[in-house]
Write a protein that holds these residues in place. Structure first.
Motif: not given
Ligand code: F0G
Length: 482
Positions: A147, A170-171, A173-174, A280-284, A435
């Motif tokens: 992150k 956040s889960t 890490n964010t 997850g949130n598909l940002g990467n 990650t």
């Protein structure tokens, strides 16, 4: 058509103006809309059609080095000058590839100094050839997860906008990363930014919660899961002028593109065959696709690797929509009713994601449509893996001397699955993205080895031992328990 030799024109800082480079703007990703907005506009979706926004560049006016190797020369730089600090960052070392802010305004904590590890013993254990498997361990970042790459970019914008309060759902890490950066990224009058995090009650690993609390974030424990928190923080951001730091913030993803640049750097600028990443949130996923499309356009790579996105079986919305409902990017005209219907059904059924990999326990990934674009650009595939497969993969990664948190190990579990399916061959060059750091969720690791969560294949339980040398000798001579 690839292009070369473009030029960057950056504006001088002017306190009355948003001092961004002239080459960057925001653009709606939907083909039927493609609306453009200035980068000083605080937007997390397109005001015209509701789709996600990209940070887009007019590359013809940007100054991009002719070869990627130029960036590597900055790796060894240290020092306190503005330029040296940017060079030291694994994000800003690549600044010409995310040219939205002037050098003197970049926020950095020395993030992204992560390297690619060649994991030969793990490779041969899972049936791959030596020199085929690489792990990009993003746990080496200042807050212990990938992150930080995104936060360096998003905090740069938060400061430029003069924001005082930043927020995220956040889960774990964010929130840890945002809380850390908020202590360092001071406003123009020298005050640290205020960090506000929304976490689902009982849904966050202790290592991550500990960081958010320690770094002074205002931590709101919400009744409900990540998806509830995500919706709530979007509403709160709008109503209370909080600057949103989740990956719907397109600047976050600009920072996360650099993970791919470092992967290439670790392979001497050779393109691997596969990138495997947890979804997850598909940002990467979204950032990686954008990185390769841009590099290809700029003529800096001559091909694009394939990507595998790995969902946890208990949080498999993306996998289901792609593999069972046939959802595709379709040149930016994805099937909106298909997505809406699926979400409607999830809402009616009060669907909540459940997986031991709490970081990717997400049922309604906000970057779903950008991830479809990545699948298209990177000839990608999506798989799901069970919690037991994740935990076993995590134990394997640990046993071979690396280490990661459960969500990260979904990548290695996905690789094992695709080797079994013979989609990936043992001699393919594969990069798994790890990650987050192993110590983020130590209790899951201990539970696994003490056989509390499941009966794992690679359990290394502590051994009760009496306090005398004979008993210790007997125990040590009892042989290898693995
Ligand atoms: N791995 C880890 C360790 C994560 O923390 C996350 C996401 C992911 C993978 C998934 O990445 O969202 O880009 O697909 N964690 C977020 C959080 C949601 O709040 O910390 P993604």
């Amino acid at each position: 058509m690839p292009r070369h030799n473009a030029r960057l024109r950056s504006t001088a800082f002017d306190a009355t103006m948003f001092p961004m480079t002239e080459v960057a703007f925001q653009r709606c990703i939907a083909a039927s809309c493609s609306a453009r907005y200035g980068i000083e506009e605080v937007l997390f979706s397109c005001p015209k059609c509701g789709s996600l926004l990209d940070v887009h560049y007019d590359w013809d006016r940007a100054e991009v080095p002719g070869s990627l190797a130029t960036f590597a020369s900055r790796w060894a730089t240290c020092g306190r000058s503005t330029e040296a600090r940017a060079d030291y960052s694994g994000v800003w070392r690549f600044r010409e590839l995310l040219p939205f802010a002037p050098l003197e305004k970049l926020v950095t904590l020395g993030e992204g100094r992560t390297t690619l590890q060649q994991a030969d013993s793990l490779a041969t254990t899972i049936g791959m050839k030596s020199k085929s498997l690489f792990l990009q361990y993003e746990g080496f970042n200042p807050s212990g997860s990938f992150k930080d790459n995104g936060m360096a970019a998003a905090f740069t914008v938060a400061r430029l906008l003069g924001k005082r309060r930043v927020a995220c759902a956040s889960t774990g890490n964010t929130s840890a990363s945002m809380a850390l950066f908020s202590r360092h990224a001071r406003s123009n009058d020298g005050i640290p930014l205020e960090a506000i995090v929304f976490v689902g009650g009982g849904k966050i690993a202790f290592g991550k919660l500990a960081q958010a609390l320690d770094f002074g974030a205002k931590t709101l424990q919400i009744e409900g899961d990540f998806d509830t928190c995500m919706k709530l923080v979007r509403d709160a951001a709008q109503a209370l002028d909080l600057y949103l730091m989740n990956s719907v913030n397109p600047f976050r993803l600009e920072g996360q593109k650099t993970i791919m640049y470092r992967v290439l750097e670790g392979l001497d600028w050779q393109v691997p065959d596969w990138i495997v990443v947890p979804g997850g949130n598909l940002g990467n996923t979204s950032a990686f696709g954008k990185a390769f499309v841009e590099l290809n356009y700029l003529g800096l790579v001559d091909r694009i690797p394939r990507i595998v996105i790995v969902n946890a079986a208990g949080a498999n919305t993306f996998c289901t929509l792609v593999n069972e409902h046939g959802l595709r990017w379709n040149d930016g005209q994805w099937d909106r009713p298909c997505v809406d219907d699926y979400q409607c059904r999830m809402n009616k059924a009060n669907y909540e994601a459940h997986t031991v990999a709490s970081a990717i326990e997400i049922g309604r990934p906000v970057n779903l449509t950008k991830a479809l674009r990545t699948l298209d650009a990177m000839d990608g595939i999506v798989r799901q893996v069970t919690d037991n497969e994740i935990l076993d993969a995590k134990a394997l990664v640990g046993a071979h001397g690396y280490g990661c948190e459960p969500a990260s190990a979904a990548s290695v579990a996905g690789l094992r699955l695709l080797l079994k399916e013979k989609v990936i061959s043992p001699s393919d060059r594969v990069v798994c993205i790890l990650t987050g750091h192993a110590l983020k969720d130590a209790s899951t690791t201990v539970d696994y080895h003490c056989a509390k969560t499941s009966v794992g294949c690679f359990v290394n339980a502590p051994i009760q031992c009496p306090t005398n040398i004979d008993a210790i000798a007997k125990t040590l001579n009892a042989g290898d328990r693995r």
